[in-house]
Write an enzyme that holds these catalytic residues in place. Structure first.
Site: not given
Ligand code: AMP
Length: 254
Positions: A37, A147
């Site tokens: 994040h 991401g």
């Molecule tokens: P989430 O809280 O899982 O909904 O993720 C929020 C944002 O962070 C989304 O756009 C995800 O794709 C991104 N994200 C989560 N994990 C990663 C990672 N390991 N690398 C890059 N982006 C990430």
């Protein structure tokens, strides 16, 4: 950092920002923040005068109540991470604030959302697209960062933004991994130490260049329950379960 729970209060701040001619970047999250994040926050902080982050654990994208109940949360630590990075605004609404219609209205895509993760998780991407549509409209940012860890989600959101003529540009950010190759994910916190040791094997095999059938066989042998290994859009996508924890990953096809 200014924290907003109400759409109305945030909109007031947004008009002030706009009247000053300041640019805004937006990063939607579900909390339990980690370096993956943080890489998105840093990108937004670099590109824009102000950065807005949202934390909202979106119930409509969970096809399984247990998965929702077990989803990690660490609000106090999240705030510290955001403040240390000098994020300007946090939007953290209650369900009732975001879903005044109690999910009578939704956004739906009928092709890409039905394969890969969408095949095993009915309604998942309807929930994702609906909440992202709401958040992008509320955020009012010039750019929003997503991401490549969730590559299918990124493609669906990018195409939704184009389809509905949204004014926010959707910016992809590279997938961040642990040193051992495991893709960073909030769900990794739920793995036992044995499972955590085994988890990078998923990435190793996905990225091995072997046939999909061989990868599935090797993963099962190693103790993973395989949901899918599929090639799409010049990438190899995979989803597995380890101790009931769902892990997803994707790599460029060689
Ligand atoms: P989430 O809280 O899982 O909904 O993720 C929020 C944002 O962070 C989304 O756009 C995800 O794709 C991104 N994200 C989560 N994990 C990663 C990672 N390991 N690398 C890059 N982006 C990430």
């Amino acid at each position: 950092m200014k924290i907003f729970n109400s759409v109305k209060e945030w909109k007031k701040e947004l008009s002030q920002l706009k009247s000053e001619g300041l640019s805004l970047g937006f990063v939607p999250t579900m909390g339990a923040l980690h370096e993956g994040h943080a890489s998105l926050f840093k990108e937004s902080l670099k590109d824009n005068d102000r950065t807005l982050v949202s934390i909202f654990l979106n119930p409509t994208q969970f096809d399984n109540r247990e998965d929702l109940n077990n989803y990690p949360s660490s609000y106090e630590e999240d705030i510290k991470i955001l403040e240390d990075l000098k994020v300007d605004y946090l939007f953290s609404p209650a369900y009732e604030e975001l879903y005044r219609d109690n999910y009578r209205y939704s956004c739906r895509e009928n092709k890409l959302s039905q394969i890969l993760c969408g095949a095993a998780r009915p309604g998942h991407f309807d929930g994702v697209l609906t909440v992202v549509m709401k958040l992008l409209n509320i955020g009012g940012a010039q750019k929003a960062y997503f991401g490549e860890k969730d590559y299918q989600q990124y493609l669906l959101i990018k195409e939704m933004a184009q389809t509905f003529f949204l004014e926010t540009e959707i910016v992809p950010c590279p997938l961040i991994r642990e040193k051992d190759g495991l893709a960073l994910s909030s769900r990794n916190r739920r793995l036992s130490s044995e499972a955590r040791q085994l988890a990078p094997t998923f990435y190793g095999l996905l990225n091995s260049g072997s046939s999909r059938e061989k990868i599935k066989k090797d993963l099962s042998k190693a103790g993973f329950k395989v949901d899918y290994i599929e090639d799409y859009h010049m990438r190899r996508f995979g989803a597995v379960y380890l101790e009931e924890v769902r892990l997803i990953d994707n790599v460029p096809l060689r």
